[in-house]
Every structure is written in structure tokens, then in C-alpha cells.
Motif scaffolding. Structure first.
Motif, PDB file in Angstrom:
ATOM      1  N   THR A  56      35.682  37.485  35.535  1.00 24.54           N
ATOM      2  CA  THR A  56      35.787  38.032  34.173  1.00 24.54           C
ATOM      3  C   THR A  56      35.861  36.892  33.162  1.00 24.54           C
ATOM      4  O   THR A  56      36.233  35.768  33.507  1.00 24.54           O
ATOM      5  N   ASN A  57      35.541  37.205  31.933  1.00 29.67           N
ATOM      6  CA  ASN A  57      35.620  36.163  30.907  1.00 29.67           C
ATOM      7  C   ASN A  57      37.047  35.637  30.744  1.00 29.67           C
ATOM      8  O   ASN A  57      37.246  34.484  30.359  1.00 29.67           O
ATOM      9  N   GLY A  58      38.023  36.476  31.040  1.00 23.76           N
ATOM     10  CA  GLY A  58      39.409  36.006  31.034  1.00 23.76           C
ATOM     11  C   GLY A  58      39.635  34.958  32.119  1.00 23.76           C
ATOM     12  O   GLY A  58      40.358  33.964  31.910  1.00 23.76           O
ATOM     13  N   ASP A  76      46.616  36.724  29.637  1.00 18.52           N
ATOM     14  CA  ASP A  76      45.429  37.143  28.899  1.00 18.52           C
ATOM     15  C   ASP A  76      45.265  38.670  28.921  1.00 18.52           C
ATOM     16  O   ASP A  76      44.739  39.247  27.973  1.00 18.52           O
ATOM     17  N   GLN A  88      47.361  42.458  41.158  1.00 24.94           N
ATOM     18  CA  GLN A  88      46.326  41.483  41.478  1.00 24.94           C
ATOM     19  C   GLN A  88      46.804  40.081  41.109  1.00 24.94           C
ATOM     20  O   GLN A  88      47.129  39.814  39.951  1.00 24.94           O
ATOM     21  N   PRO A 121      30.424  40.423  30.801  1.00 26.31           N
ATOM     22  CA  PRO A 121      31.717  39.735  30.636  1.00 26.31           C
ATOM     23  C   PRO A 121      32.683  40.016  31.788  1.00 26.31           C
ATOM     24  O   PRO A 121      33.794  39.495  31.797  1.00 26.31           O
ATOM     25  N   ILE A 122      32.271  40.870  32.719  1.00 22.70           N
ATOM     26  CA  ILE A 122      33.178  41.260  33.799  1.00 22.70           C
ATOM     27  C   ILE A 122      32.843  40.552  35.107  1.00 22.70           C
ATOM     28  O   ILE A 122      33.700  39.916  35.718  1.00 22.70           O
ATOM     29  N   SER A 154      39.640  39.793  41.195  1.00 22.13           N
ATOM     30  CA  SER A 154      39.819  38.441  40.687  1.00 22.13           C
ATOM     31  C   SER A 154      40.580  37.586  41.703  1.00 22.13           C
ATOM     32  O   SER A 154      40.392  36.380  41.779  1.00 22.13           O
ATOM     33  N   GLN A 206      37.365  45.940  29.524  1.00 19.64           N
ATOM     34  CA  GLN A 206      37.629  44.597  30.052  1.00 19.64           C
ATOM     35  C   GLN A 206      38.919  44.561  30.862  1.00 19.64           C
ATOM     36  O   GLN A 206      38.973  43.904  31.907  1.00 19.64           O
TER      37      GLN A 206
END
Lengths: 570, 570
Positions: A436-438, B343, B324, A431-432, A170, B407
Motif C-alpha cells: 500500500t502507499n502507506g 498512518d 496485522q 495505491p493498494i 502487509s 485505503q
């Protein structure tokens, strides 16, 4: 079971939500006449159902295979991809100047939906190529465009996106791959990239890697990143694939699903012989990458639609066929097809409604891409706001629907041969990846709420407020406005703590608003009746659920930080 | 990563929710002193973490294998199971008269949770044996009990449940297996059963199949079904496994998960040489089966707890370790462990809260089993009401938590080697078997709302009403009462259409009520602080979500039946 392209629904959504007729009124999209759109949708449907769908399970069981000479695709895939290229299915949305058909992105979206519903793993390959095309169209030099675009536009060559490294997921800014200047103006590329979808395969004579790397002396973080074009084979004087460019596929991942799609570890420049070209200006890598990524995010959201459609079709077919138990309270003691049992029907109607919701959301976003391309700045803002919704919520729905699909099958759903499990496993990556969806939720509350001084969000709310008729939908829109306004000025922690529930609320509001429009436009034919049933179910049951998220979307972050991190291990 | 038994939490829930001290005050459960309970929990934890957990992934990758001579378990499983038998872990809840330890079912539940968190696939085997023990204890003849129970009680022999046939899944009454009387009072068994967990394996010298079949001239449907004891090997004069009893394992299923558990197709009496004994009276099969099934349903609910606990532990460990990105808004630009990001913390706290909710619900139900065994008729009613909740909602939570676990891991979560994907795949069967969760919801609204003239439900609501303090929880309890009262007199279709959302609402209300009690009882130590954080999160965020289901739980079935069945294929 055979896959049936959702042609009537696709056309309906293109007409009612994308308003493709309005797009076709512009010179740029003049190609998108009614006849052409119908022919494209139908042709893609025939091709996908006939050639790609039958390979879906083979791709799952066989999977792409690593060999010392590169990755081999599962049986039949090389030919299936070749036929895709020859059929011109890769060129739909590419500008005519580059050999494409110049159709709206929304039409390409519909075609890609069909391809991915038939075979999500294989359809991921063109998705990535489209990203590479976008990057070159917007940021490539004329020479790069001339050399690469014609081959990428057809899909003859394929593209990849190379961001991730083991320590940089991320956090893209943490990447370490390097590019050192060579005497001739090109760059020597060195580094390891992971999670590279279709990083290698045997379906195309060349693969064009778009690679993020750091140039010497560049600042830390995302500001110091540049984008490079790194072909698998360097082009010879005639522009044909020539010498191997020292891009080695080290391994492919053993994933839970999407086995037809090789997820590669790529090593660039092991022998100091990997040559890349800068795309756009030095240190302009993130901007160029975002060009690819925004549409890629929509295309991942579209994967949610793909898998939802496929899972729903299979579950409906099973429920119409499988006979089990008499209907409770019925005078007859005869066993009935399980579609007659109320809770099975609830699951099926939910699957259909959520699939339509996901499609409405992603197509709506795709329509904004086209409007933005026509210079509509309001559409550009709208696109920015709905992109994280389309990526995150549509993929969440793909997962929910695939899970319901298993449940409808009962014990059969857990048996791999049935195929419902593959949809469930395939869907779980969506969703990853591509953020990511977050990350999408963070983008929504961090950047998008503040976009154009808050006007981008406010105008969406205003449109929904004007359009919404159902009481619960009105209440949800209002709740979204209140929560969004609050989050726009909240502290970072509070904003992020509430980001995911807020993203879901807002997504459901947008879906409800778009579906309500569809319900009003639906005719008196069987399609219209089914559409209205799905819309009514959505408004009556799914919209109120989203209202239940209000508490989470207005909670402060305190509840999350009351404990020290180590206390989570208690 | 190593598995750590949730000992402190288990003991806390046994004390606060099961009130195991009250149980131990009865002669029947006098064995359950504090010291014994602690020793059992700790010993089971050491055994499970040391011997079973390390085999979990081996079971997934290797899987049980069919051979012409029967099913072979994955490497290490035969020894691991033998050590379980020798350690006495199978005898916890078995009455002392049959060589067991006579401890409460709730203690056995805690032990089974630990075993299953370590290795869900292997732990399914004892779960089924426990069901066979229950059936024999309650319905077997003295001779059957004397011959079989000592071997089943220790786990030396294992048990199975044989209900399902290809045409008879949820509709057990449609089964066709037959039992024909033989001259010596035994029965000749013939038929094919599918989905038989641990229907064959090489861990025990004998397997005791409990088989539902029809005797000649029996009425159709469930009324004509009888239960038979059918050993894999007939017992010789000394009660030892002797001649093969013509029970052939035809194949094992290729499932999405739970690979260590062989799911068998069993063929009984291919050579007309399969001998069974009637358990209980002829045509009393369903009643005897329900004895097994009710506790089996709690044990499947417990699998939801098992997988949720395991997935949460792994996700927390990863989030504490994986570094991260800097924390948004932080003065420091240093990257932090991802547990610090809001989150991610939200996901982790949700995982912990949902795991504790599932545990509270299942343990609470287990405590009612013990109270019912002591003759408490109110507890028997309460058990009946909460059994479908424990089965369905705890397995739903197991799935939700396992998905969140993926997730939290990001891309790593989709890679099989990480292990998070196995939890997700393993968990997905639990909402299906032992009566799908839809069947549980139908049981709740069909039978349980009306139980004891509605008093069983009313008394649960009254208890919650008295106990609940949080405003939203009070509102949820009230909503459940209104909806439940309405559904009790609604037509079949309306009742079933609303059954699943109602089951979820009621489950969340019960979990909230039980967690709130725990929050009040939690001390000032680190465990107490973590507990209160989880409880507060549950009440503040998850309870309000359940209120969002009110609309679906009060909707009529009309919306589902407005369309003809074939319209679902549009």
C-alpha cells in the motif's frame, strides 16, 4: 475514443530524464540506438492502439470468468495476448542471453506504459511475468533459467507473485503456506494464496507461480520464508508443460475495476501433488521477492502513468468537442467548446501536468534501474530512495487525474459507457497493491532515509538543490531536507505519522525538479510550448500546494494517540 | 457492518452551530423543542438503521430496472419507502399548514443525513420531493398547493426536477422542451429530458415532474424559460391520480454508482397528450427553479456528509477489527489491530475530521435557511455565500473520505462485497450534479463575492476574523479576504481561473472556524475528547494545506490561455 500513444513525450523524457543515449554508450545496452528506440516505441504504439485499446471496455464489461476448468479471459483477449507474444513485445527488457532484446528497463517501461494506457487490465499480465523473469535471472539456478526463462522472456508462459494469504497482507511474515522436502530435492507445496493477479487464465500454455512458503522448522516471521517456483503444469522430459501440478483456482474476486485481470484465490496441493522448486537458498525468500517487488513497484507506479495518460486523452478530446455555454465575459454569446472555459482548462492543464509529473518520476526511477545494472552504486541508492515515491505518488496521481477526467465530462463522466468511469475504477487498486502507499511511506522514512548512512537521501536533496531554479521549488526542496533530516532521527511513531505527507512533499519536489529540467530542454515547436505550459503550471500551482503539507509532515504523533482506539468509533 | 446514526454529533452541531434553541424561540419553529428534536433524531436513526441500511447493498447489486411499463425498484425498496411515508419522515420540514411538522430545515437536514448515510440512493428520492415542495410552497397557485402539497409533503407522491437536455447541461438556457397553450389554460408539454433522478419508479402512485420548458415566442436563453408542473398521472375530479399523462421513461442510465436511484431519460408528449400547468409566471422558470435548486444544492452537499459518515464508520470498524503486523518500535512483537499503526490512525482521524467539517458546513448553511425564513436578511446573504461552499466542498470531502475508506481496508477495499467501494462509487456523482463543483466555484466568484455590494462576503470574513484563534486559521482567513477582494474586481478569466482553489480555501476557513467553535464548546466526556482531537487535527494539518492553495488562487488566467485549445491534445 481512439488511444494515441504519447510517442513524442515518451521519447523526450527518455532523452532528457533517462538520458538513454548515455545508457546506449555501454555495451550492455548497445542495442538501444536511436533508431531502435524509435522503432520500438512506434511499433508498440501501433500494436497497443490497434489491438489492445479496442478491447479495454470489453474487458471491463465482460470481465474474466471463473469456470471449474480455470479462468476464461474476456472475448478477444487470448488472441490479443498471442499477438503480443508473437510481436516480441514481452522480450524488450530481457537480456539477450535469454532470448530477449536486451534493451534498457526504461525502454521496456515506455512500452509497458503504452500497452497499459491502451489496456491496463491486460498489461498487468506481462508486468507480473517481468517480475518472474527478474527473480529467475537473479536467483534461479542455471537449470531453472534454462528451462523457464526462454518461455517467460517471450511471454509464451506467464508469471505470478504469490505472497498474500488471508491473515498475511502487509505483514508478509505472517504467511503459513508450507513446503515440505521430497526425496528428489523438490518440495511439496501446500497452502492458500489470495489476490493473485492472473493466477489463472487461458492465454498461455503454462503459468509459473513464484510462491512464498515456509519450510519445516523455519524461524517465524520473514526470516523463515523461502521462494518456490511452482508451475501450473509440471515440465515433461522435453521441458514442455505436462502433468497438472495441483494448483487449483478456487475463485476470482469481484472487484471495483480492472475486471480484465483475474484476481485469484489459489489453492496449492489440495491433493498433496503440488511440486515446487526452491529458488535461491532456503530462507532467502524475502530477498528474492524484493528483487521482483522493487521493479514491480515501479511498474505499478507506471500504471498510474498509464491511467493518467488515457484519462487525460479522453478528457481533452471531450473538452474539445463538447459545446456548452458562451465564455463568460466574451462579447460573443455563442456557445464554445468547454475547453475554452477557464475552470475546465485548469482541470485539463492540471491533468496534463500531473501525468507528465508521474511519467517523469517513474521513468527517472527506471533509468536508475539501468544505471544500477551497469554497476553504478549511486544509482542503486537513488533507485532505492525514489522507488516508494514512484509507486505511491504516481498511483496517487493516476487516481487524481482519473477523477478529474470524470469531472471534465460532467454527467457523462458518471455513465459507464463513456469510459471515464472505468479509468477511475481501474486506477483505485494501484495505491493498494504491491505494498500500500502507506507501506511505501513507511519504507521511505524507515529504511530509505537511513540508507547509506543518510547519504542516499542527502545526495538526492543536493542534486535537487543544485538544479532547482523556481523559488517555490527551492523552498520545497529545502523543506524536504529539513523534514527528512528531522524524521531520520525521530521516534518511530512521529516518523510514521508524518510519513505520508512527507512522501508527497518529496515526490512533488522530485517531479518539479525533473519537470523544470524538461522545461529548459523543450524546443520551440508545439510540443515544446505545451511542455513549458505544463511545467510552468506545475511549478506555479502544484509545488506550492505541497508546501502546505509541511505542517502535517512536522507534526508529532501525539495528536493521533491522544485518544484510545475505541474513541474512533465515537 | 451495521450503521449507527451519529446522534450525539448531530445534536451537538445542531446546538452549537445551528443554535436550534434560538430557532425554537420563534413561533414558526416552536415545534422544535429539545424533546421533539431528540425524538425525531432518534426515531429517524432507528428507522434508517433498521430498515434502510440493510437494503443499501441490495440496491447497488440489483439496481433499479427499466421495463416497458416503467422502472422497478430493487427488492425491498417499495416497502422501505412506504414505511418511510407512513412513519412521517417526509414531513419534518414541511409547514404545518400543508400537513407537515413545521420543524426547521436544519432538523430535516439531520434526518436526511441519517437516511442517506444508511442508503444514499434511496434517500435521493425524498431529497427531490422536498425540492418540489419548496417550489410549490413559494411559487405555486393556491389550487396547485391544495391539490399537490398534501401528497408531496408526506412523500406519498414524489417529485422530480427536469432541467437537463442532451445539449443543455450546465447551460440550462439552451434547453428546447416546449409548452404550448391549450384552450383550458393548461399547457401541452413536449420534449426530452435526461439525467432525471427518480424520473420513474414503482414506490408511489404518482410522480410530480417539475419541468423547465419554453413557451411560444419566448426569448432565447434563460429568460425565456418557464416552469411547469407535469404529473405522471393527471388528477381526476377527486384529486386522485387518473389518466396517464404521456410521460414515458425511455431508458435509465448505466451509472458507476448510486444504482438504487434510477436516472431516467423522460420523453414528454410523444402522443401530444402531456398536460402541464404553469408554476408562477410565464418566463419565471429560472427563479422558481433556483428556489428548488438552492436547497437541493445543500442537500447534495449533505450527501457528501452522508457518504463520509458511512465510509468512516465502516473503516473505523475494520481498523479496530483487522489485526496485522506488530507496531513499529513496540517492545511486543504481537500483531495489533491496524488502528494502532500511525498512518492508519492518520487516515482515520482525517476521515473523522473531514466528515465533521463537511457536517459543520452543511448544517451551518441549513441554519441560515431557517434564519432567512424568519426574515433575517443577513442570514439570507450568508446562505447565498455558503451554499456553493456547502455543495462543492462537502461533496469533495465525501469523495476524499470514501477514497480513504477504501485505503484503510487495503485489498479488501477493492472487493465489492466489502462495501467500501460502493461508497466511493456512489459519492462520485455528487461533485457533478445540481451544478458541477466548477459551476459552484463560478457562482462564488461571479455572483456571491459581489452580493450586497460585497457586504455578504465581507461580513462572513469579519465573523471569521473575530472568531478564529488558531494562528494558521487566522492566516487562512486573512488569505481568503485578500484573495476574495482581489477576485471581486478581477477580469472574468482571472476570476474563474482562480475560482476552484479559492472555493476550497474559503470552505476550509469556514469549516475551521465552525470546528474551532465546536472544540471550545466540547465537554469533558468521551465525545468531547474525540471532538477536540478531530478539531485539533483539522486546525493543525488541514488548514495549513489550504494555505498551500494561495498561489493557485492568485494566479492569473494567462497560464491557462497561453496555448491554443488544440495544443491540449499534444
Amino acid at each position: 475514443m481512439p488511444f494515441t500513444p504519447a510517442l513524442v513525450e515518451q521519447r523526450f523524457v527518455l532523452d532528457q530524464i533517462v538520458r538513454v543515449g548515455d545508457l546506449a554508450a555501454n555495451d550492455r545496452f548497445a542495442a538501444a540506438s536511436n533508431d531502435v528506440v524509435d522503432a520500438v516505441l512506434e511499433g508498440a504504439g501501433q500494436f497497443a492502439a490497434g489491438e489492445w485499446a479496442p478491447l479495454n471496455r470489453i474487458g471491463d464489461t465482460g470481465g474474466a470468468k471463473w469456470t471449474p476448468d480455470g479462468v476464461n479471459m474476456p472475448d478477444g483477449y487470448v488472441q490479443a495476448y498471442r499477438d503480443y507474444v508473437e510481436g516480441g513485445w514481452g522480450t524488450i527488457g530481457v537480456p539477450e542471453a535469454w532470448g530477449g532484446q536486451g534493451l534498457p528497463f526504461a525502454i521496456q517501461t515506455a512500452v509497458l506504459e503504452t500497452l497499459g494506457s491502451a489496456n491496463m487490465g491486460l498489461a498487468l499480465c506481462p508486468t507480473l511475468t517481468v517480475g518472474a523473469v527478474e527473480a529467475l535471472v537473479h536467483h534461479g539456478s542455471q537449470a531453472q533459467q534454462a528451462l523457464y526463462l526462454p518461455h517467460l522472456a517471450t511471454g509464451e508462459w506467464t508469471g505470478t507473485m504469490n505472497l498474500t494469504e488471508p491473515q498475511a497482507g502487509s505483514d508478509v511474515g505472517a504467511l503459513r503456506a508450507t513446503a515440505s522436502p521430497r526425496d528428489d530435492g523438490t518440495w511439496s507445496i501446500k497452502g492458500t494464496k489470495i489476490y493473485i493477479s492472473f493466477g489463472d487464465h487461458d492465454m498461455a500454455p503454462n503459468i509459473v507461480h513464484l510462491v512464498l512458503a515456509r519450510t519445516p522448522g523455519s524461524p517465524p516471521g520473514t526470516k523463515g520464508i523461502s521462494l518456490f517456483l511452482v508451475p501450473k503444469y509440471r515440465l515433461d522430459a522435453d521441458g514442455r508443460p505436462g502433468d497438472f501440478n495441483d494448483v487449483r483456482v478456487v475463485s476470482i474476486e469481484h472487484k471495483m475495476g480492472l475486471h480484465a485481470s483475474p484476481t485469484c484465490v489459489l489453492s496449492f496441493g489440495d491433493h498433496d501433488d503440488c511440486v515446487g522448486e526452491l529458488i535461491g537458498p532456503e530462507h532467502g525468500g524475502m530477498r528474492a521477492m524484493f528483487t521482483m517487488m522493487n521493479n514491480a513497484r515501479l511498474n505499478v507506479g507506471l500504471q498510474g502513468v498509464q491511467v493518467a495518460e488515457a484519462a487525460t486523452q479522453q478528457a481533452v478530446a471531450y473538452a474539445l468537442d463538447r459545446v456548452q455555454s458562451a465564455r463568460t465575459g466574451s462579447a460573443s454569446r455563442e456557445s464554445v467548446a468547454i475547453v475554452e472555459h477557464p475552470d475546465v482548462r485548469r482541470m485539463l492543464l492540471r491533468m496534463k501536468a500531473q501525468t507528465q509529473a508521474a511519467r517523469a518520476l517513474v521513468y527517472y526511477a527506471a533509468g536508475q534501474v539501468d544505471r544500477a545494472a551497469l554497476g553504478d552504486t549511486a544509482a542503486r541508492d537513488r533507485l532505492e530512495v525514489v522507488t516508494p515515491l514512484a509507486k505511491a505518488h504516481a498511483t496517487d496521481l493516476g487516481n487524481e487525474v482519473a477523477s478529474l477526467g470524470i469531472q471534465v465530462h460532467g454527467g457523462m463522466g458518471y455513465i459507464e459507457e463513456t469510459g471515464a468511469a472505468q479509468f477511475f475504477r481501474d486506477a483505485r487498486i494501484t495505491p493498494i497493491y504491491e505494498g500500500t502507499n502507506g507501506i511505501q511511506a513507511a519504507d521511505l522514512v524507515g529504511r530509505k532515509l537511513a540508507l547509506s548512512g543518510g547519504e542516499a537521501f542527502a545526495s538526492l536533496v543536493a542534486d535537487m538543490r543544485r538544479g532547482a531554479e523556481h523559488e517555490d521549488l527551492k523552498a520545497l526542496v529545502e523543506a524536504c531536507e529539513l523534514v527528512g533530516t528531522r524524521l531520520a532521527t525521530a521516534g518511530h511513531d512521529d516518523r510514521l505519522a508524518a510519513s505520508y505527507p512527507f512522501l508527497t512533499m518529496l515526490s512533488v519536489a522530485v517531479c518539479g525538479w525533473l519537470l523544470e529540467q524538461q522545461g529548459r530542454a523543450a524546443g520551440d515547436d508545439p510540443f515544446g510550448a505545451t511542455k513549458r505550459a505544463c511545467v510552468d503550471f506545475y511549478l506555479a500551482q502544484i509545488v506550492p500546494e505541497a508546501l502546505g503539507l509541511r505542517a502535517a509532515a512536522t507534526a508529532s504523533a501525539d495528536i493521533l494517540y491522544r485518544l484510545p482506539a475505541q474513541a474512533f468509533a465515537i
